[in-house]
Design a protein around this motif. Sequence first.
Motif, PDB file in Angstrom:
ATOM      1  N   PHE A 254     -37.617  46.658 -21.762  1.00 25.17           N
ATOM      2  CA  PHE A 254     -38.506  47.364 -20.845  1.00 25.17           C
ATOM      3  C   PHE A 254     -39.931  46.962 -21.209  1.00 25.17           C
ATOM      4  O   PHE A 254     -40.474  47.418 -22.213  1.00 25.17           O
ATOM      5  N   GLU A 255     -40.541  46.086 -20.377  1.00 26.70           N
ATOM      6  CA  GLU A 255     -41.861  45.573 -20.709  1.00 26.70           C
ATOM      7  C   GLU A 255     -42.862  45.904 -19.611  1.00 26.70           C
ATOM      8  O   GLU A 255     -42.690  46.871 -18.868  1.00 26.70           O
ATOM      9  N   VAL A 256     -43.891  45.083 -19.479  1.00 26.46           N
ATOM     10  CA  VAL A 256     -45.049  45.460 -18.673  1.00 26.46           C
ATOM     11  C   VAL A 256     -44.726  45.631 -17.193  1.00 26.46           C
ATOM     12  O   VAL A 256     -45.271  46.530 -16.531  1.00 26.46           O
ATOM     13  N   ILE A 257     -43.826  44.811 -16.644  1.00 29.08           N
ATOM     14  CA  ILE A 257     -43.523  44.929 -15.216  1.00 29.08           C
ATOM     15  C   ILE A 257     -42.842  46.258 -14.906  1.00 29.08           C
ATOM     16  O   ILE A 257     -43.194  46.948 -13.936  1.00 29.08           O
ATOM     17  N   SER A 258     -41.883  46.649 -15.738  1.00 30.35           N
ATOM     18  CA  SER A 258     -41.202  47.919 -15.505  1.00 30.35           C
ATOM     19  C   SER A 258     -42.095  49.110 -15.801  1.00 30.35           C
ATOM     20  O   SER A 258     -41.991  50.151 -15.139  1.00 30.35           O
ATOM     21  N   THR A 259     -43.001  48.977 -16.781  1.00 32.19           N
ATOM     22  CA  THR A 259     -43.885  50.116 -17.056  1.00 32.19           C
ATOM     23  C   THR A 259     -44.885  50.301 -15.915  1.00 32.19           C
ATOM     24  O   THR A 259     -45.263  51.435 -15.592  1.00 32.19           O
ATOM     25  N   ILE A 260     -45.297  49.206 -15.265  1.00 29.41           N
ATOM     26  CA  ILE A 260     -46.123  49.327 -14.059  1.00 29.41           C
ATOM     27  C   ILE A 260     -45.301  49.970 -12.943  1.00 29.41           C
ATOM     28  O   ILE A 260     -45.796  50.830 -12.199  1.00 29.41           O
ATOM     29  N   GLY A 261     -44.038  49.576 -12.837  1.00 26.43           N
ATOM     30  CA  GLY A 261     -43.168  50.172 -11.833  1.00 26.43           C
ATOM     31  C   GLY A 261     -43.025  51.672 -12.010  1.00 26.43           C
ATOM     32  O   GLY A 261     -43.152  52.449 -11.051  1.00 26.43           O
ATOM     33  N   VAL A 262     -42.779  52.115 -13.240  1.00 24.07           N
ATOM     34  CA  VAL A 262     -42.675  53.557 -13.513  1.00 24.07           C
ATOM     35  C   VAL A 262     -44.020  54.232 -13.234  1.00 24.07           C
ATOM     36  O   VAL A 262     -44.069  55.343 -12.696  1.00 24.07           O
ATOM     37  N   GLY A 263     -45.109  53.552 -13.586  1.00 26.43           N
ATOM     38  CA  GLY A 263     -46.438  54.099 -13.290  1.00 26.43           C
ATOM     39  C   GLY A 263     -46.648  54.308 -11.804  1.00 26.43           C
ATOM     40  O   GLY A 263     -47.193  55.344 -11.378  1.00 26.43           O
ATOM     41  N   PHE A 264     -46.209  53.348 -10.985  1.00 23.95           N
ATOM     42  CA  PHE A 264     -46.315  53.496  -9.529  1.00 23.95           C
ATOM     43  C   PHE A 264     -45.502  54.695  -9.037  1.00 23.95           C
ATOM     44  O   PHE A 264     -45.949  55.445  -8.162  1.00 23.95           O
ATOM     45  N   ILE A 265     -44.307  54.855  -9.588  1.00 18.71           N
ATOM     46  CA  ILE A 265     -43.452  55.970  -9.169  1.00 18.71           C
ATOM     47  C   ILE A 265     -44.121  57.305  -9.479  1.00 18.71           C
ATOM     48  O   ILE A 265     -44.160  58.216  -8.635  1.00 18.71           O
ATOM     49  N   ILE A 266     -44.668  57.432 -10.692  1.00 15.68           N
ATOM     50  CA  ILE A 266     -45.334  58.680 -11.071  1.00 15.68           C
ATOM     51  C   ILE A 266     -46.610  58.877 -10.254  1.00 15.68           C
ATOM     52  O   ILE A 266     -46.910  59.984  -9.797  1.00 15.68           O
ATOM     53  N   LEU A 267     -47.352  57.794 -10.030  1.00 18.70           N
ATOM     54  CA  LEU A 267     -48.568  57.889  -9.224  1.00 18.70           C
ATOM     55  C   LEU A 267     -48.248  58.313  -7.800  1.00 18.70           C
ATOM     56  O   LEU A 267     -49.030  59.035  -7.159  1.00 18.70           O
ATOM     57  N   SER A 268     -47.091  57.907  -7.280  1.00 12.26           N
ATOM     58  CA  SER A 268     -46.689  58.325  -5.934  1.00 12.26           C
ATOM     59  C   SER A 268     -46.521  59.844  -5.848  1.00 12.26           C
ATOM     60  O   SER A 268     -46.734  60.446  -4.801  1.00 12.26           O
ATOM     61  N   LEU A 269     -46.169  60.458  -6.975  1.00 11.49           N
ATOM     62  CA  LEU A 269     -46.005  61.912  -7.016  1.00 11.49           C
ATOM     63  C   LEU A 269     -47.336  62.635  -7.184  1.00 11.49           C
ATOM     64  O   LEU A 269     -47.447  63.821  -6.863  1.00 11.49           O
ATOM     65  N   LEU A 270     -48.342  61.915  -7.688  1.00 16.11           N
ATOM     66  CA  LEU A 270     -49.659  62.507  -7.930  1.00 16.11           C
ATOM     67  C   LEU A 270     -50.672  62.146  -6.851  1.00 16.11           C
ATOM     68  O   LEU A 270     -51.822  62.595  -6.913  1.00 16.11           O
ATOM     69  N   ILE A 271     -50.264  61.360  -5.864  1.00 22.47           N
ATOM     70  CA  ILE A 271     -51.207  60.728  -4.953  1.00 22.47           C
ATOM     71  C   ILE A 271     -52.018  61.731  -4.132  1.00 22.47           C
ATOM     72  O   ILE A 271     -53.128  61.429  -3.693  1.00 22.47           O
ATOM     73  N   ARG A 272     -51.489  62.937  -3.933  1.00 21.53           N
ATOM     74  CA  ARG A 272     -52.221  63.947  -3.163  1.00 21.53           C
ATOM     75  C   ARG A 272     -53.198  64.747  -4.032  1.00 21.53           C
ATOM     76  O   ARG A 272     -53.972  65.552  -3.503  1.00 21.53           O
TER      77      ARG A 272
END
Length: 361
Positions: free
Chosen positions: A115-133
């Motif tokens: 689990f390296e930088v590409i997947s950690t960016i992916g998880v970051g996007f998923i969490i950011l999608s929940l915080l976007i509002r």
Amino acid sequence: MKRIYSIDFMRGIVMVIMALDHVRDIMHTTAIIRKPTDLSTTTAILFFTRWITHLCAPTFVFLSGVSVFLSMKKQNDVKATRKFLLTRGLWLVVLEFTLVNFGIFFDVHFKLFIFEVISTIGVGFIILSLLIRCSTRTIAAIGLVIIFLHNLAPLVPGGEGSFFKRALMPLFAPATFPLGERLFIMGYPPIPWLGIMLVGFACGRLFELESRRQIFLKIGAAVLTLFVVLRFINVYGDSLPWSHQTSGLFTFLSFINLTKYPPSLDFCLVFLGLMFLILSTLQDTRSKLTDTVSTYGKTPLFYFLIHLYVIHFLSFAMPFQFPLWGIYLVWIGVVVIMYPLCKWYGRYKESHKERAWLRYL
């Protein structure tokens, strides 16, 4: 909204530098037996060859957050942005464990998942999608709290068998998990890197300001000053304290020898500070050289994927290890090979904007 040139250029710089680290990691004579930042065995030039590449991951993650903010503002559709972040995040995780992992190990049996930088960016996007509002200030506050306090995670009370240590600590620090005959390695714990992405998102609006050059310069100077103060105190900020060495040069190397896995507070301060200073110098700067470097920055994921395979094919074609000067020659060759590929893909992507799948590569 047009692409922001300085972002493409900054991203291009770290893409080029990143290839140096990957070439060294695969083809250098001491890559397997010695750590380049181990002050007991390294040389100054080998240390700096590794150290400068530390700029890549935090810059890449930070600018990913910036790009999300700018894209959301361009679309003016929070719901569409959330959907894109969620799907792109999941795609990046899948990509990590397929094409990226294979590109790293060339193991058709996939005995090792990392689990390296590409997947950690992916998880970051998923969490950011929940915080976007949430408001930008709220997202900034969450990101800063993570960056400044995640170093405290190992101090949370509880034994090694506690729920936090077993289930949650791998989100904060590297860990390994056996999966039958396979092994899963958490190389880039997602929470510390999430903090960098959230701060990047909150800083997105700064890239639209006319005074951004001065703002980036002030932020960079302030962040680096804070790093020097914290590092000099030598109490909090990094799990690896600095110490006096046999020479002034190596004492300085000890001072800047920071923990990347996970990215410590000091690590984040020094490399994000340097990034802001570089961004400050890039504003309103354009030349043939910057256009060339920006070509890589316009196609970062494509570059990342393809360059791994290029390096591995070169290592098969030249099945021997290189001294450090040879590593620099191979690195230049890889960057040259990647240029026409990135230029072609950038033009293809620009001329086929109607093809939604291109946003995912």
